[in-house]
Write an enzyme that holds these catalytic residues in place. Structure first.
Site, PDB file in Angstrom:
ATOM      1  N   HIS A 174      -2.553  -3.315   1.150  1.00 26.25           N
ATOM      2  CA  HIS A 174      -2.180  -4.022  -0.074  1.00 26.25           C
ATOM      3  C   HIS A 174      -1.629  -5.387   0.306  1.00 26.25           C
ATOM      4  CE1 HIS A 174      -1.861   0.107  -2.154  1.00 26.25           C
ATOM      5  NE2 HIS A 174      -3.001  -0.460  -2.433  1.00 26.25           N
ATOM      6  N   ALA A 175      -2.265  -6.420  -0.238  1.00 21.43           N
ATOM      7  CA  ALA A 175      -2.043  -7.777   0.236  1.00 21.43           C
ATOM      8  C   ALA A 175      -0.575  -8.207   0.222  1.00 21.43           C
ATOM      9  CB  ALA A 175      -2.877  -8.732  -0.618  1.00 21.43           C
ATOM     10  N   ARG A 176       0.144  -7.853  -0.849  1.00 21.45           N
ATOM     11  CA  ARG A 176       1.505  -8.375  -0.992  1.00 21.45           C
ATOM     12  C   ARG A 176       2.510  -7.655  -0.102  1.00 21.45           C
ATOM     13  NH1 ARG A 176       1.600  -6.134  -7.146  1.00 21.45           N
ATOM     14  NH2 ARG A 176       1.858  -3.922  -6.712  1.00 21.45           N
ATOM     15  N   GLU A 177       2.101  -6.592   0.578  1.00 21.31           N
ATOM     16  CA  GLU A 177       3.046  -5.790   1.357  1.00 21.31           C
ATOM     17  C   GLU A 177       3.150  -6.340   2.783  1.00 21.31           C
ATOM     18  OE1 GLU A 177       1.870  -1.708   0.592  1.00 21.31           O
ATOM     19  OE2 GLU A 177       1.778  -2.117  -1.552  1.00 21.31           O
ATOM     20  N   ASN A 256      -6.861   1.010  -1.369  1.00 24.27           N
ATOM     21  CA  ASN A 256      -6.376   2.378  -1.189  1.00 24.27           C
ATOM     22  C   ASN A 256      -6.830   3.312  -2.315  1.00 24.27           C
ATOM     23  OD1 ASN A 256      -5.111   4.215   0.503  1.00 24.27           O
ATOM     24  ND2 ASN A 256      -3.120   4.014  -0.513  1.00 24.27           N
ATOM     25  N   ARG A 257      -7.898   2.944  -2.995  1.00 23.89           N
ATOM     26  CA  ARG A 257      -8.552   3.826  -3.976  1.00 23.89           C
ATOM     27  C   ARG A 257     -10.045   3.919  -3.678  1.00 23.89           C
ATOM     28  NH1 ARG A 257      -3.910   3.932  -4.490  1.00 23.89           N
ATOM     29  NH2 ARG A 257      -2.604   3.639  -6.331  1.00 23.89           N
ATOM     30  N   HIS A 313       2.790   0.984   4.358  1.00 25.24           N
ATOM     31  CA  HIS A 313       2.883   0.263   3.086  1.00 25.24           C
ATOM     32  C   HIS A 313       4.334  -0.157   2.873  1.00 25.24           C
ATOM     33  CE1 HIS A 313      -1.050   1.284   1.118  1.00 25.24           C
ATOM     34  NE2 HIS A 313      -1.062   2.127   2.128  1.00 25.24           N
ATOM     35  N   TYR A 363       3.101   9.493  -7.189  1.00 25.56           N
ATOM     36  CA  TYR A 363       2.285   9.877  -8.349  1.00 25.56           C
ATOM     37  C   TYR A 363       0.935  10.225  -7.764  1.00 25.56           C
ATOM     38  CZ  TYR A 363       1.636   4.939  -7.307  1.00 25.56           C
ATOM     39  OH  TYR A 363       1.489   3.752  -6.640  1.00 25.56           O
ATOM     40  N   GLU A 384       6.131   4.379   3.289  1.00 23.42           N
ATOM     41  CA  GLU A 384       6.497   3.293   2.380  1.00 23.42           C
ATOM     42  C   GLU A 384       7.817   2.765   2.922  1.00 23.42           C
ATOM     43  OE1 GLU A 384       5.035   1.839  -0.126  1.00 23.42           O
ATOM     44  OE2 GLU A 384       3.503   3.240  -0.841  1.00 23.42           O
TER      45      GLU A 384
HETATM   46 ZN    ZN Z   1       0.745  -0.235  -0.715  1.00 21.39          ZN
END
Ligand code: ZN
Ligand code: NAG
Ligand code: NAG
Ligand code: NAG
Ligand code: NAG
Length: 437
Positions: A174-177, A256-257, A313, A363, A384
């Protein structure tokens, strides 16, 4: 919803501005978040503190009026946060000065750009202090033709040993992470620094070759660095990106989907191209995931079979185990991996990490990397990371005194890399050591 958007864009063909709202509900309203998800699919939940019923959302200007109306109906109040929040982590970066020593702290005390990262990989591969232990593999290209580079760590002495296994660590999906990329770099440095002095690491290298892909989504990362700090997806076009000219959210797939296991079981995974969790038109449609999966399946390069996978992440302080896609099923070796992880979280990590099945702790969502990896190998997990701040208060910390100059978990400064890096490195070492026995 879609036809409304069509009309809207015909008349207002301009760039969509965004706002960040801190929202507090004054009383418990069951399923608030799922109602929001259903009615406002384009609103992005950035942070939540469910105990205090406070949340941070990112929303487009077009959703402001209807969302405010929704909030008042559900006893919610909101406050717009300063857009300056989005500039924080770049502002706080010190100037980056490259070092000739590939294990110098400059390589993990900053958020490196894609180009700086590649230069560092070359240095690791060519420097006399590290070249015996490092090999670089370009496993493919991103949509915008950036290289997907895997750093292999090994001690050559044991290369010919039979029954070796491989370990895979990736970050930046995920780019912003950004923090996850910094932590992956820290892990590379520490494995190399401690390979002769730490007996657990020596034992690990006796059994495993370690492969690290620190920037799985280089296009999204560069976009997040230069255009939109909160960008999450990759940058490949979707069926909607030409038509919704100007709505940048219609570009990109949530990587990630996009993995080819339970891709269409759907919870938490969107079929709408303009949402942040869009799963893509089919599994493996994305170049970044296609190449990563080929690598995991050993189609790219003949390395030993993968035995463990750590997916980084940011953020949340969670240690997540498969499955992600379902609340009902339990993976067959769950009790074993839970016992190992929980023990390590309680004994070697400084901060509280919640350990458990991903679908329960966060989730359910489908098409994720750990679910796919768990079909190939016994140990697959997501960290995370923890947001660590030493300058600004967290927006969600003390919700009674909202400071507009607060900060968000995604905006963690580079000072968090070393703190989180040490903790995650220790956890990974303990975990790998526990499976050498
Ligand atoms: Zn992520
Ligand atoms: C490092 O080595 C690789 C091949 O081993 C080579 O392609 C690359 O140009 C070298 N980089 C530098 C900076 O010498
Ligand atoms: C990537 O490179 C290929 C081959 O050179 C080219 O056809 C393609 O247009 C490039 N893609 C982008 C997005 O630049
Ligand atoms: C974390 O815990 C370890 C071992 O208990 C300790 O040596 C280290 O100083 C701690 N680190 C931080 C940042 O608190
Ligand atoms: C937030 O920061 C701005 C600019 O630095 C300053 O003018 C303002 O007073 C600050 N607000 C609060 C509540 O501290």
């Amino acid at each position: 919803m879609n036809s409304f958007r069509l009309i809207y864009f015909v008349f207002v063909n301009c760039l969509i501005a965004e706002e960040i709202w801190l929202v507090k509900f004054s009383q418990t309203t069951e399923n608030r978040l799922s109602i929001i998800e259903e009615n406002f699919p384009y609103i992005d939940l950035l942070e939540s503190n469910s105990l205090q019923s406070t949340y941070v959302f990112r929303l487009r200007n077009e959703d402001r009026t209807s969302f405010a109306r929704f909030l008042s109906k559900f006893n919610g109040i909101y406050r717009r946060l300063s857009n300056d929040i989005l500039k924080q982590s770049s502002k706080r970066s010190k100037r980056w000065v490259p070092s000739e020593n590939p294990l110098d702290k400059t390589y993990y005390q900053h958020f490196l750009s894609y180009d700086q990262q590649r230069d560092w990989h070359n240095l690791l591969e060519n420097s006399s202090s590290t070249k015996k232990f490092v090999r670089l593999h370009t496993i493919g290209q991103s949509y915008e033709n950036r290289s997907l580079e895997v750093v292999e760590l090994h001690t050559r002495k044991f290369r010919r040993r039979r029954r070796r296994h491989a370990v895979f660590i990736d970050a930046g999906m995920h780019a912003r992470e950004w923090l996850s990329i910094g932590v992956a770099n820290y892990i590379i440095v520490q494995f190399l620094r401690e390979k002769n002095t730490n007996s657990k690491i020596q034992e690990i290298f006796r059994h495993f070759d370690i492969f690290v892909l620190p920037m799985l989504n280089p296009d999204g990362y560069e976009y997040s660095r230069t255009k939109n700090r909160l960008w999450r997806k990759n940058r490949s076009p979707t069926s909607h990106s030409d038509f919704w000219n100007g709505d940048e959210g219609c570009i990109g797939i949530d990587l990630n989907r996009n993995f080819p296991y339970q891709w269409d079981s759907l919870p938490g995974s969107s079929v709408y191209p303009c949402t942040d969790s869009y799963r893509g038109p089919e599994p493996l449609s994305e170049s970044e995931i296609f190449h990563t999966v080929n690598f995991l399946r050993r189609l790219t390069y003949p390395h030993p079979k993968f035995h463990a996978y750590f997916n980084l992440h940011a953020f949340g302080r969670f240690w997540l185990l498969p499955w992600t896609y379902t609340l009902k099923e339990k993976i067959s070796n769950y009790d074993d991996i839970f016992r190992r992880s929980d023990h390590i979280a309680k004994t070697v990590m400084n901060q509280t990490y919640n350990v458990g099945q991903a679908s329960h702790l966060l989730y359910p969502c489908s098409g994720t990397s750990i679910d796919y990896a768990a079909t190939l190998m016994p140990h697959a997990m997501t960290f995370e990371l923890s947001p660590v701040f030493n300058r600004l208060p967290m927006c969600l910390e003390k919700s009674s005194t909202i400071n507009e100059n607060c900060t968000l978990g995604f905006m963690m400064g580079p000072e968090a890399i070393e703190i989180d890096g040490r903790e995650i490195f220790n956890a990974i070492v303990e975990y790998l050591y526990s499976i050498t026995k």
